[in-house]
Design an enzyme around this catalytic site. Structure first.
Site, short mmCIF file in Angstrom:
data_model
loop_
_atom_site.label_atom_id
_atom_site.label_comp_id
_atom_site.label_asym_id
_atom_site.label_seq_id
_atom_site.Cartn_x
_atom_site.Cartn_y
_atom_site.Cartn_z
N ILE A 60 13.02 -10.70 -18.46
CA ILE A 60 13.12 -9.92 -19.69
C ILE A 60 14.48 -10.18 -20.33
CG2 ILE A 60 11.52 -8.10 -18.99
CD1 ILE A 60 13.95 -6.40 -18.27
N ARG A 90 -4.84 1.24 -0.68
CA ARG A 90 -4.71 -0.19 -0.43
C ARG A 90 -4.60 -1.02 -1.71
NH1 ARG A 90 -9.14 -4.42 2.14
NH2 ARG A 90 -7.65 -6.12 2.55
N CYS A 131 0.84 -1.20 0.00
CA CYS A 131 0.00 0.00 0.00
C CYS A 131 0.87 1.24 0.00
CB CYS A 131 -0.90 0.02 1.24
SG CYS A 131 -1.81 -1.50 1.52
N GLY A 186 15.01 -12.19 -5.46
CA GLY A 186 16.20 -12.67 -4.76
C GLY A 186 17.04 -11.57 -4.17
N ASN A 218 1.77 -0.09 5.54
CA ASN A 218 2.23 -0.49 4.20
C ASN A 218 3.18 -1.66 4.37
OD1 ASN A 218 3.32 -0.69 1.60
ND2 ASN A 218 4.73 1.00 1.93
#
Length: 537
Positions: free
Chosen positions: A300, A52, A2, A374, A78
């Protein structure tokens, strides 16, 4: 995941103004929003707001600001508390209304006070208002996964997950803090507690900020302290070293499995970033082991072969049997994102991988709402190439002192090594005599058995050991600890947070689990780096 914001102020701030601040972070939480203003005392009021992104308990019961059943506590939050199921059992006396982790914060505070933060294992930025005490607390997680910015001028305090809400606060002046520019140009990011603006700061990782009103002066009082500090935690954990390699390997594996499993708890689709490197491959493999179906993985690729890691990611995905999606991107796709960088990063930030991070986040968001990553493996387990350079530089320094009584640059020049060494090794060794906080974290170093040697009109310390604030004489370990303190939260985690939240995607990092981080300090350094071999785990 959030976005939160709020204030303590004597201005007549209207709810519509607070909502305007909150809505600058729509991308962080498109599913719901909440804004409330409460009276404090002496003409002050407190505002709390949240955008939220629904991850746990998708119902309206997860709405924020959230309040205690007795009305004493209000919270905006958050992040994720990954051990909330365990904590819920310990807090069973509290009457829970939801199944989300936000309510755990309220129950824990009512039981343990502000020490409740010691029990939380997760990534979080929390604003908690205690009406009974007339105090507002801001809390940030241990390693700085979730950001907390705040502006304060003695009579006002404004906080937020990003700078945009603060910049839209009534009366805010955008005055550039010129003294941070040179450090930014060197580091390519602005490290906590500084920001690009005057009177605006980042709450440091592992810190708590308490705000209250002084009735005599009618000014705000501010107190900040660390509940988790790398220097102290490192020193404490080093007293309990694991000296058996097999034991260290086995126990670390179990901790990583537990950390990954806890981060797979979500009421929305989940996947994993996969670059083909050690860290993302390890986390993906553990996730696949815990999943009853193929894990969704994303990477990607680039047409330029020297930058392309997608082929390695594909090989890992095929081996693990994941549901893999890859996207090859071109120069135009990258340039198209450049104009959006200031909007989502708010202040100068020059990590070139922010664009690929945005692109893989956009790709993942088409399929999932949560993605494992990671991050943290390099810093905690000696993965970066710079660590090898630092080790080489220290060996050169020691060799120069032992053979010629000359350290650093004089020894390199005298022996003709300058042109043969990697650039980074030369830079480190050449600057040994003016070790900086940015490079080594030795702003408060101690020089032992120092001797000064004249060479070409300059003085250089020789036959010395420099002990940084971390209590370590090995440059390599000190650089790792420094990166955990600065580069990891200031650059890497900032990049991941902004890139993922741009697309309303939650990124979770199992290696940055509290128990994994603390256990890593108990592992002998030789198990991480041995005779030039890294990541031997």
């Amino acid at each position: 995941m959030c976005g939160i914001c709020g204030f303590v102020s004597r201005q007549d701030i209207r709810l519509a103004q607070l909502k305007e601040m909150n809505d600058t972070m729509y991308h962080r939480g498109p599913n719901d929003s909440g804004e409330e203003i409460y009276g404090l005392k002496d003409g002050y009021s407190v505002g709390l707001a949240q955008r939220r992104l629904s991850i746990q308990d998708l119902s309206a019961l997860g709405h924020q600001p959230m309040h205690s059943d007795n009305g004493r506590i209000s919270v905006v939050f958050n992040g994720e508390i990954y051990n909330f199921h365990e904590l819920r059992e310990k807090l069973s006396a509290y009457s829970f209304c939801s199944t989300c982790d936000t309510e755990i914060i309220i129950a824990a505070y009512l039981k343990w006070g502000i020490s409740c933060v010691d029990f939380f294992n997760g990534m979080f930025a929390i604003a908690l208002f205690d009406r009974e005490k007339g105090e507002l607390y801001l809390m940030r997680d241990r390693i700085g996964k979730k950001p907390v910015y705040y502006m304060e001028n003695g009579t006002e305090l404004v906080f937020a997950s990003e700078l945009k809400p603060i910049m839209s606060f009534p009366g805010f002046e955008k005055k550039i803090k010129k003294e941070v520019i040179s450090r930014y140009l060197y580091q390519q990011y602005i490290n906590a507690p500084e920001t690009i603006f005057e009177n605006v700061y980042k709450l440091e990782p592992g810190a708590i900020l308490k705000i209250s009103v002084n009735s005599k002066s009618l000014a705000l009082t501010k107190e900040t302290w660390k509940y988790w500090d790398i220097k102290d935690v490192y020193a404490k954990q080093r007293q309990h070293m694991v000296t058996d390699y097999a034991q260290a390997k086995g126990e670390l594996k179990e901790l990583l499995k537990k950390a990954t499993a806890s981060r797979m708890i979500a009421d929305v689709p989940l996947g994993s970033f996969l670059s083909g490197g050690y860290d993302s491959s390890l986390i993906t493999a553990i996730a696949q082991e815990h999943s009853s179906e193929p894990v969704k993985t994303f990477s990607i690729g680039f047409q330029e072969e020297r930058y392309n890691e997608a082929k390695y990611a594909k090989e890992v995905a095929d081996y693990l049997g994941t549901n893999h999606t890859e996207l090859y991107i071109d120069e135009k796709q990258m340039f198209d994102l450049v104009e959006s960088i200031p909007k989502y990063y708010d202040e100068p930030f020059a990590d070139s991988s922010q664009i690929p991070s945005m692109l893989v986040s956009a790709l993942a968001r088409e399929h999932v709402t949560v993605a494992l990553s990671g991050d943290g493996g390099d810093e905690f387990f000696c993965g970066y190439n710079i660590y090898e350079n630092v080790a080489q530089a220290q060996m050169l320094d020691a060799a120069g002192a032992a053979v010629h009584g000359i350290c650093g640059l004089p020894f390199i020049n005298k022996t003709g090594l300058s042109e043969k060494l990697p650039f980074r090794v030369r830079v480190i060794a050449e600057n040994r005599n003016k070790e900086t906080k940015t490079q080594f974290g030795a702003s408060n170093y101690i020089v032992r058995a120092g001797a000064m040697v004249k060479n070409d009109g300059s003085e250089f310390p020789c036959h010395y050991e420099i002990e940084s604030k971390y209590g370590e004489s090995k440059w390599q370990i000190r650089r790792m600890l420094l990166d955990m303190d600065t580069y990891l939260p200031g650059d890497i985690l900032c990049k991941v947070d902004r890139a993922s939240m741009k697309y309303s995607l939650e990124a979770r990092c199992p290696i940055l689990d509290r128990d994994v981080m603390e256990y890593s300090y108990r592992i002998p350094h030789e198990y991480k780096f041995y005779k030039g071999e890294k990541n031997i785990f």
